[in-house]
Design an enzyme around this catalytic site. Structure first.
Site, PDB file in Angstrom:
ATOM      1  CD  GLU A 184       3.113  -1.533   1.787  1.00  0.00           C
ATOM      2  OE1 GLU A 184       1.953  -1.595   1.339  1.00  0.00           O
ATOM      3  OE2 GLU A 184       3.819  -0.511   1.734  1.00  0.00           O
ATOM      4  CG  ASP A 248       3.263  -0.874  -2.528  1.00  0.00           C
ATOM      5  OD1 ASP A 248       2.372  -1.247  -3.326  1.00  0.00           O
ATOM      6  OD2 ASP A 248       3.005  -0.425  -1.394  1.00  0.00           O
ATOM      7  CG  ASP A 258       8.624   5.327   2.975  1.00  0.00           C
ATOM      8  OD1 ASP A 258       9.228   4.799   2.029  1.00  0.00           O
ATOM      9  OD2 ASP A 258       7.399   5.219   3.149  1.00  0.00           O
ATOM     10  CG  ASP A 294       3.056   3.243  -1.917  1.00  0.00           C
ATOM     11  OD1 ASP A 294       2.543   4.381  -1.973  1.00  0.00           O
ATOM     12  OD2 ASP A 294       3.166   2.607  -0.853  1.00  0.00           O
TER      13      ASP A 294
HETATM   14  C1  GCO Z   1       3.920   3.980   3.441  1.00  0.00           C
HETATM   15  C2  GCO Z   1       3.263   2.779   2.822  1.00  0.00           C
HETATM   16  C3  GCO Z   1       1.869   3.045   2.355  1.00  0.00           C
HETATM   17  C4  GCO Z   1       1.130   1.778   2.048  1.00  0.00           C
HETATM   18  C5  GCO Z   1      -0.297   2.079   1.835  1.00  0.00           C
HETATM   19  C6  GCO Z   1      -1.092   0.920   1.354  1.00  0.00           C
HETATM   20  O1  GCO Z   1       5.085   3.873   3.712  1.00  0.00           O
HETATM   21  O2  GCO Z   1       3.260   5.012   3.666  1.00  0.00           O
HETATM   22  O3  GCO Z   1       4.063   2.336   1.785  1.00  0.00           O
HETATM   23  O4  GCO Z   1       1.913   3.878   1.225  1.00  0.00           O
HETATM   24  O5  GCO Z   1       1.644   1.129   0.925  1.00  0.00           O
HETATM   25  O6  GCO Z   1      -0.824   2.546   3.036  1.00  0.00           O
HETATM   26  O7  GCO Z   1      -1.229   0.006   2.330  1.00  0.00           O
HETATM   27 MN    MN Z   2       3.611   0.938   0.223  1.00  0.00          MN
HETATM   28 MN    MN Z   3       6.251   3.438   1.702  1.00  0.00          MN
END
Ligand code: GCO
Ligand code: MN
Ligand code: MN
Length: 393
Positions: A184, A248, A258, A294
């Site tokens: 990711e 996600d 974010d 997510d």
């Molecule tokens: C963020 C990320 C996390 C990851 C999660 C799974 O920006 O905090 O998107 O939410 O997706 O840690 O690996």
């Molecule tokens: Mn994520």
């Molecule tokens: Mn995120």
């Protein structure tokens, strides 16, 4: 009770992280506005909302530093909750960002002891994920980055990250686990700059791995948008490469931190185009993996608001899927798209190169002035999409 066509069901493959609906509303400027929830209650509530699965970081379930006995007790209770409520754990991951030891990164940190600890923690977390039934393991390198690039050669960071993923692939193979990795990307936050900033970077990196076939991507709407990119294009590239192992879904405005907002709550048109792609309503191959949200509820919400948020993510996805099917079945839409096919030239372009086909292609008369003058009707096409989205068609 009347049938609600957008009521989520297990068949929709919707999942949430423990950390998403469990987010207590803490932010860099303020304390939690909601109570921390018990993971077993989250399983129950998600099941009641119609979700299929729940995903987790090691520490979302097992507090850092727990004894083996405490860990086993928590896992037993959690498995019972999954069984009782008909829920699965399709994805698991490691928290490599909360503990202070990861302040300089995990797999890319300069101190070899930190890198060793990151591998130890991840191997233990993989065992947990596998025990809970996960078939996808996500790597989000939240701390794998810098504020000052004077601290390390960024090429060395890439090599360290590659070593970690190669090493962990071998661990999974050695154990005989049925587990694939999904990487990711995120451009920044919590670090000033994070290595391998976008899904495209991840795809290029994956091609350099020893066990390339075990590793795909987990693109996130918010992260690609933060980089100012098109999530739909980036997901399409991953799908075309057979690398979309996980996704996600959330909402985000370009140029912000974010935000992790409810899916579809920002840029509805992009959300529509993404769902259309994932569902393959235009005749393309659909994505059949988990649909993971997510995201988290606004900090203004209480417990009831959290479940409004969760239902909202799933309902919007289903509504958009329904809209996408309608759009692609609309004869006016189909006519505009079909107008671009050419029975004489398409077979020539579809054939591989040969000296003869190249000769035929070069001999083909192409009336460039007429073609250049022709309107493509994309204004009408986009308006049809907007009217479809607004329920006017
Ligand atoms: C963020 C990320 C996390 C990851 C999660 C799974 O920006 O905090 O998107 O939410 O997706 O840690 O690996
Ligand atoms: Mn994520
Ligand atoms: Mn995120």
């Amino acid at each position: 009770m009347s049938h609600d066509p957008i009521q989520p069901t297990r068949d929709d493959r919707f999942t949430f992280g423990l950390w998403t609906v469990g987010n207590p509303g803490r932010d860099p400027f303020g304390a939690a506005t909601r109570a921390v929830q018990d993971p077993c209650r989250i399983v129950q509530k998600l099941s009641e909302c119609g979700a299929w699965g729940v995903n987790l970081h090691d520490e979302d379930l097992i507090p850092f530093g727990s004894s083996a006995a405490k860990r086993d007790g928590i896992v037993a209770d959690f498995k019972k909750a999954l069984d009782d409520h008909g829920m699965v754990v399709p994805m698991a991951t490691t928290n490599l960002f909360s503990q202070p030891i990861f302040k300089d990164g995990a797999f890319t940190a300069n101190d070899p002891k930190v890198r060793a600890f990151a591998l130890q923690k991840t191997m233990t977390a993989i065992e947990l994920g596998v025990e809970l039934g996960a078939s996808t393991y996500v790597f989000w390198g939240g701390r794998e980055g810098t504020e000052t690039d004077a601290c390390r050669d960024p090429q060395e960071a890439t090599r360290r990250f590659r070593h970690a993923i190669d090493y962990l692939c071998e661990f999974v193979k050695d154990r005989g686990y049925d587990l694939r990795f999904a990487l990711e990307a995120k451009p920044n936050e919590p670090r000033g700059d994070i290595y391998l900033a976008t899904t495209g970077h991840m795809l290029a990196f994956i091609a350099t791995l020893k066990n390339e076939e075990m590793v795909g991507v987990n693109p996130e709407v918010a992260h690609e948008s933060m980089a100012g990119l098109s999530m739909t294009h980036n997901v399409a590239q991953a799908m075309e490469a057979g690398k979309l192992f996980h996704i996600d879904l959330n909402g985000q405005r370009i140029g912000r931190y974010d935000q992790d907002l409810r899916f579809g709550s920002e840029d509805l048109k992009q959300a529509f185009l993404l769902v259309r792609l994932l569902e393959g309503t235009a005749g393309t191959t659909p994505y059949t993996g988990p649909l993971h949200f997510d995201a988290h509820a606004y900090r203004t919400e209480d417990d009831a608001g959290v479940w409004d948020f969760a239902r909202g993510c799933m309902r919007t996805y289903k509504l958009l899927a329904e809209r996408a099917r309608g759009f692609d079945a609309d004869s006016e839409v189909r006519d505009i798209i079909a107008a671009m096919t050419d029975a004489a030239i398409d077979p020539l372009l579809g054939a591989p190169y040969s000296a003869a086909s190249a000769e035929a292609l070069r001999a083909m008369p192409i009336d460039i002035d007429t073609i250049a003058k022709r309107g493509l009707r994309y204004e009408r096409l986009d308006q049809l999409m907007i009217e479809n989205l607004m329920g006017a068609r």
